[in-house]
Design an enzyme around this catalytic site. Structure first.
Site, PDB file in Angstrom:
ATOM      1  N   GLU A  51       0.644  -1.158  -0.185  1.00 43.95           N
ATOM      2  CA  GLU A  51       0.142   0.060  -0.115  1.00 43.95           C
ATOM      3  C   GLU A  51       0.862   1.027   0.026  1.00 43.95           C
ATOM      4  OE1 GLU A  51      -3.144  -0.255  -0.790  1.00 43.95           O
ATOM      5  OE2 GLU A  51      -3.328  -2.361  -0.505  1.00 43.95           O
TER       6      GLU A  51
ATOM      7  N   HIS B 149       1.712   1.856  -3.443  1.00 45.48           N
ATOM      8  CA  HIS B 149       0.964   2.788  -4.106  1.00 45.48           C
ATOM      9  C   HIS B 149       0.951   4.150  -3.875  1.00 45.48           C
ATOM     10  CE1 HIS B 149      -1.274  -0.584  -6.406  1.00 45.48           C
ATOM     11  NE2 HIS B 149      -1.434  -1.227  -5.073  1.00 45.48           N
TER      12      HIS B 149
END
Length: 625
Positions: A435, A438
């Site tokens: 995450e 990202h």
């Protein structure tokens, strides 16, 4: 007539009439069926009957299976002897005994009311059958008229009062559609204004758009503003098992509408009966029930004249590309009104309308919420407000606060938190790096939105973590560079796994799917390929508002060489985005570790704390071409 002057009933006269009717009935019955009221003969033992036969006292006898009725000889000047009865016992010698004593005997005559019983046996069963059938019709037909109403229209008629009236003030986010429909209201209120000049009032208006954008609400608003009757029915309610029922219901619906003209007929999900007849799978001239219903609808729309009855047909559909061309020609559905998802000002107005229905905290910023909800329809925003109110009530708050809306947005976008899904330390670490990858790539890509939150709390059915990006403005056009930036952001999680662990997991499956689809659309739909040129290799799907369905990118029939070139270009675009993501993460490796350690401790990073960390990220140097 007032209650005081109302004539009083004459109860004595009423009671007298009742007695007269009952007495007359008994008289007629006694006249035609005297045996019903005749006294029953005295019943004696069978032994006494035998003694009387042996003594020669019996004159005649009627022998039956259940009863023996006999008459004694008259005595002491009597004109007729007494009539007695007894219950027979199986006695084969009884006929010889009666004959030997000179008794006249015969089989018992049929009962006097036998024909009456026969009549009842023929009448009562059919009456019972008819009663049961009527009960079945009343319960099985879906209405007060039962199955006999199979040809009756099931349209609901709404006559709204001031408390439930819906007007254009209750509809927001579709200003262009409202402006178009305001003219329909004028048609209904003052049709002579248009007919006097020779204008033709449109017979049909088709509302098209994605689900949840307010097509039904707009139709009700038109009826509310015009103050006319509003017939509402779904397209699926026309077609049933019985052949011809759909066409008959269409006829009945338009007959009812003409009686209440001016009025509006609203047909929701028109595609249920209005699909194109060219591809319905039936031979020409087939007896398809849905096709008959469509033909009747076309005929009815041609049949009524604007001067005789101002009846306007509003219809709504999510799939205008599947409708029959005969429905869309001028003279039937003259106008097609697009009811699209609202833009930023429209979302703000919708939130304001639904926000007035709940208790909002004074600190709630509806504009910030509208900014964070691009692509939301009116139904989505109504659900968002309701979810926020439910969260506030669950947390025992008196008003709905800004954090409630923030949590509601995440529930709608990513799903519910799965606190019961506990990840082990290794999986939790991989999700954290994924995450953060990202977030770092997305923060440096101009084509992506602002990274608002990173979370490693599982949500929904499959998300083990998520990175929430919010656009700063509504976008309607995307450049090639921005699309490539989006692909790089999608591959940032997989790239982080490669940079940190030197291996990959299954967590990037959805990211790869979305990146590949986007790259394929760039090549086959948008013509963003120097090798293939400005050509469209994807089949035109029409104005579909329900997504692309099972085939994500249906291609045209192309040669093997062209197909290989398309696959090569798609792979090159995705691979370039992958390498860009890896390069960004390698350059910001220390920051990647810092953010990951922090999110492993807190599980969620958002707001100013996240923004301060992402501001430290360093972008790649531009490459000279």
């Amino acid at each position: 007539m007032s209650v005081k002057n109302r004539p009083q009933r004459s109860w004595p006269r009423l009671i007298g009439n009742i007695f007269l009717i009952v007495g007359t009935g008994f008289f007629l019955i006694n006249l035609f069926f005297p045996q019903l009221f005749a006294p029953a003969p005295t019943r004696v033992p069978y032994s006494l009957f035998l003694d009387q036969v042996n003594d020669g006292e019996v004159a005649r006898a009627f022998v039956g299976q259940d009863q023996i009725r006999y008459q004694l000889k008259p005595e002491n000047g009597e004109e007729y002897g007494s009539i007695l009865s007894t219950t027979p016992i199986f006695d084969l010698e009884l006929p010889q005994r009666l004959e030997s004593k000179g008794v006249e005997f015969a089989a018992a005559p049929p009962k006097g009311n036998n024909w009456f019983g026969s009549l009842l046996s023929w009448v009562i069963p059919p009456l019972i059958f008819v009663g049961i059938w009527q009960l079945f019709l009343g319960r099985g037909g879906g209405g007060p008229q039962g199955a006999l109403s199979i040809n009756k229209s099931k349209a609901k008629v709404y006559v709204e009062d001031d408390a439930t009236k819906v007007g254009f003030a209750d509809v927001a986010g579709v200003e262009e559609a409202k402006a178009e429909l305001e003219e329909i209201v004028e048609f209904l209120k003052n049709p002579q204004r248009y007919t006097n000049i020779g204008a033709r009032i449109p017979k049909g208006v088709l509302l098209v758009g994605p689900p949840g954008t307010g097509k039904t609400l707009l139709a009700k608003a038109v009826a509310g503003e015009a103050g006319v009757s509003f017939f509402s029915i779904s397209g699926s309610e026309f077609v049933e098992l019985f052949v011809g029922a759909g066409a008959a219901r269409v006829r009945d619906l338009f007959e009812q509408a003409k009686k209440k003209a001016p009025c509006i007929i609203f047909i929701d999900e028109l595609d249920a009966i209005g699909k194109s007849r060219a591809g319905n799978g039936f031979m020409a001239g087939g007896n398809d029930e849905r096709e008959q219903t469509l033909n009747q609808l076309l005929t009815e729309m041609d049949g009524f004249a604007a001067g005789d009855a101002t009846v306007i047909v509003l219809a709504a559909t999510n799939r205008p590309e599947t409708l029959d061309p005969a429905l869309l020609r001028p003279g039937r559905f003259d106008r097609q009104v697009l009811v699209d998802r609202p833009d930023l000002p429209g979302r703000l107005k919708i939130l304001d309308i639904y926000g007035r229905k709940v208790k909002l905290d004074p600190g709630v910023d509806l504009k910030a919420i509208a900014t964070r909800t691009p692509g939301f329809s009116g139904a989505d925003l109504a659900n968002l407000v309701n979810e926020a109110a439910l969260l506030a009530a669950r947390n025992q708050r008196e008003t709905v606060t800004q954090p409630d809306f923030a949590e509601a947005i995440e529930r709608v976008v990513a799903g519910l938190e799965k606190k019961s899904r506990v990840l082990n330390e290794k999986e939790k670490t991989i999700v954290a790096y994924h995450e953060v990858g990202h977030a770092l790539v997305g923060a440096l890509m101009p084509g992506g939105g602002k990274v608002a939150k990173i979370s490693i709390v599982p949500r929904g059915m499959a998300a083990l973590g998520y990175t929430l990006q919010m656009p700063t403005e509504d976008r309607f056009l995307m450049s090639e560079a921005e699309l490539r930036d989006q692909i790089a952001t999608l591959l940032g999680g997989r790239a982080a796994e490669e940079v940190v662990f030197g291996s990959i997991t299954t967590g990037a499956a959805n990211d790869l799917q979305r990146a590949t689809d986007l790259a394929e659309r760039m090549v086959t739909t948008y013509g963003m390929s120097k090798v293939l040129g400005p050509l469209a290799y994807e089949k035109g799907g029409g104005n579909s508002f329900l997504g692309e369905g099972g085939m994500m990118n249906p291609r045209r029939n192309v040669s093997d060489t062209t197909a290989q070139a398309i696959d090569g270009e798609v792979k090159e675009i995705v691979e370039q985005g992958h390498q860009t993501a890896i390069a960004i993460l390698q350059k910001n490796r220390d920051l990647l570790e810092t953010i990951t350690r922090q999110i492993l401790e807190t599980e969620v990073i958002e707001g100013e704390a996240l923004q301060k960390l992402l501001d430290q990220a360093q972008g790649l140097e531009p490459v000279a071409v």
